[in-house]
Design a protein around this motif. Structure first.
Motif, PDB file in Angstrom:
ATOM      1  N   GLY A  75      62.571 -75.609 -67.338  1.00 54.30           N
ATOM      2  CA  GLY A  75      61.014 -74.868 -67.617  1.00 54.30           C
ATOM      3  C   GLY A  75      60.446 -74.616 -66.043  1.00 54.30           C
ATOM      4  N   ARG A  76      61.610 -74.693 -65.194  1.00 57.17           N
ATOM      5  CA  ARG A  76      61.194 -73.848 -64.043  1.00 57.17           C
ATOM      6  C   ARG A  76      60.027 -72.036 -63.631  1.00 57.17           C
ATOM      7  N   HIS A  77      59.513 -71.716 -63.074  1.00 60.22           N
ATOM      8  CA  HIS A  77      59.848 -70.574 -62.606  1.00 60.22           C
ATOM      9  C   HIS A  77      61.269 -70.017 -62.646  1.00 60.22           C
ATOM     10  N   VAL A  78      60.956 -69.168 -62.956  1.00 57.11           N
ATOM     11  CA  VAL A  78      62.418 -68.278 -62.391  1.00 57.11           C
ATOM     12  C   VAL A  78      61.853 -66.741 -61.384  1.00 57.11           C
ATOM     13  N   THR A  79      61.977 -66.811 -60.315  1.00 61.23           N
ATOM     14  CA  THR A  79      61.521 -65.706 -59.256  1.00 61.23           C
ATOM     15  C   THR A  79      62.394 -64.481 -59.489  1.00 61.23           C
ATOM     16  N   ALA A  80      63.637 -64.433 -59.572  1.00 68.87           N
ATOM     17  CA  ALA A  80      64.492 -63.504 -60.129  1.00 68.87           C
ATOM     18  C   ALA A  80      65.901 -64.172 -59.960  1.00 68.87           C
ATOM     19  N   ILE A  81      66.623 -63.376 -60.927  1.00 67.68           N
ATOM     20  CA  ILE A  81      68.248 -63.240 -60.877  1.00 67.68           C
ATOM     21  C   ILE A  81      68.878 -62.982 -60.870  1.00 67.68           C
ATOM     22  N   ALA A  82      69.687 -63.026 -58.647  1.00 70.55           N
ATOM     23  CA  ALA A  82      70.351 -62.648 -57.259  1.00 70.55           C
ATOM     24  C   ALA A  82      71.538 -62.087 -58.142  1.00 70.55           C
ATOM     25  N   CYS A  83      72.142 -61.011 -57.917  1.00 72.92           N
ATOM     26  CA  CYS A  83      73.591 -60.859 -58.437  1.00 72.92           C
ATOM     27  C   CYS A  83      74.502 -60.593 -57.368  1.00 72.92           C
ATOM     28  N   THR A  84      75.101 -61.365 -56.413  1.00 75.08           N
ATOM     29  CA  THR A  84      75.687 -61.402 -55.806  1.00 75.08           C
ATOM     30  C   THR A  84      77.128 -59.592 -56.128  1.00 75.08           C
ATOM     31  N   HIS A  85      77.158 -59.836 -56.971  1.00 69.31           N
ATOM     32  CA  HIS A  85      78.577 -58.496 -57.238  1.00 69.31           C
ATOM     33  C   HIS A  85      78.202 -57.721 -58.704  1.00 69.31           C
ATOM     34  N   ALA A  86      79.130 -56.995 -59.370  1.00 69.71           N
ATOM     35  CA  ALA A  86      78.734 -57.297 -60.439  1.00 69.71           C
ATOM     36  C   ALA A  86      80.071 -57.527 -61.296  1.00 69.71           C
ATOM     37  N   HIS A  87      81.059 -57.881 -60.826  1.00 66.00           N
ATOM     38  CA  HIS A  87      82.244 -58.199 -61.407  1.00 66.00           C
ATOM     39  C   HIS A  87      81.786 -58.657 -62.808  1.00 66.00           C
ATOM     40  N   ASP A  88      82.247 -58.722 -64.418  1.00 62.65           N
ATOM     41  CA  ASP A  88      81.361 -58.708 -65.162  1.00 62.65           C
ATOM     42  C   ASP A  88      82.239 -60.508 -65.339  1.00 62.65           C
ATOM     43  N   ASP A  89      82.375 -61.612 -64.557  1.00 62.08           N
ATOM     44  CA  ASP A  89      82.288 -62.962 -64.290  1.00 62.08           C
ATOM     45  C   ASP A  89      80.998 -63.199 -64.090  1.00 62.08           C
ATOM     46  N   HIS A  90      80.659 -62.315 -63.126  1.00 61.32           N
ATOM     47  CA  HIS A  90      79.304 -62.808 -63.006  1.00 61.32           C
ATOM     48  C   HIS A  90      78.126 -62.496 -62.905  1.00 61.32           C
TER      49      HIS A  90
END
Length: 225
Positions: A75-90
């Protein structure tokens, strides 16, 4: 790609006071799924990291199971979804997680082509650039571009927590994998020497898979020039 299940591992890994009523902490969620590239597919367990306090969080990576990650957000506010890289498992759950939370998906532009393999009809919402500062729960998280595992790989350094989140760039035991498309061994080794191993030795390394380590522990595992 849809996930194949989830792990537990939603406990608090680190707490630190912020001078406010809430402590900033790092929570880990482990999700299970697959990684596919260059015609091969592997079963994998991924670490998802939630940086924040009781009010808001920054999510590092979105693998396999958006609902499991959402449960940990609690239920917390999510500021962003920061991706370390774009392999599909991430990133395979990134679009759904963004829809569920309303948070933007952030990715380095060097990985836009790789991202499009998983999400051909949806682009990331914003760009990660070297030196960018992300803020959450009153602390700063610095983006460090660390190419090599992929061209757009990034690490996230939170000095207040004495922690760096390295995705698949640095693991317990040394550098992340190369040898597949969009990767290069000399580049990842240079990123590690020049960008990560210069951090304080007691900095905790939170990885994309497996156990934690420290910068000092990994210095001997990265070849010198």
């Amino acid at each position: 790609m849809s996930g194949t299940g989830q792990g537990t591992g939603t406990g608090t890994d680190a707490d630190a006071g912020t001078g406010t009523d809430h402590a900033v902490r790092t929570d880990r969620v482990v999700t299970k799924g697959t990684f596919s590239l260059d015609g091969d597919t592997f079963d994998v367990d991924n670490n998802v990291w939630l940086i924040g306090d009781d009010e808001e969080v920054l999510i590092v990576d979105a693998p396999h199971d958006a609902r499991a990650i959402l449960d940990a957000v609690a239920g917390r506010h999510v500021t962003a979804i920061a991706c370390t890289h774009a392999h599909d498992d991430h990133v395979d759950a990134a679009a759904e997680l963004s829809r569920l939370t309303g948070a933007p998906v952030l990715l380095h532009p060097g990985d836009h082509e790789l991202w499009s393999h998983t999400h051909p009809a949806r682009k990331p919402d914003g760009e990660l650039t070297d030196g960018r500062i992300l803020t959450v729960a009153g602390i700063e998280v610095q983006v460090i571009h660390t190419p090599g595992h992929t061209w757009g790989s990034c690490s996230f350094y939170a000095p207040f927590l004495n922690t760096v989140f390295t995705g698949d760039t640095l693991f317990h035991g040394g550098p992340g994998a190369t040898g597949r498309s969009y990767s290069d061994r000399p580049t990842i080794e240079a990123s590690l020497r020049d960008r990560l191993l210069t951090l304080p030795g007691d900095t905790v390394v939170r990885t994309g898979h497996g156990q934690d380590t420290t910068i000092a522990a990994e210095r001997p595992n990265v070849p010198a020039l």
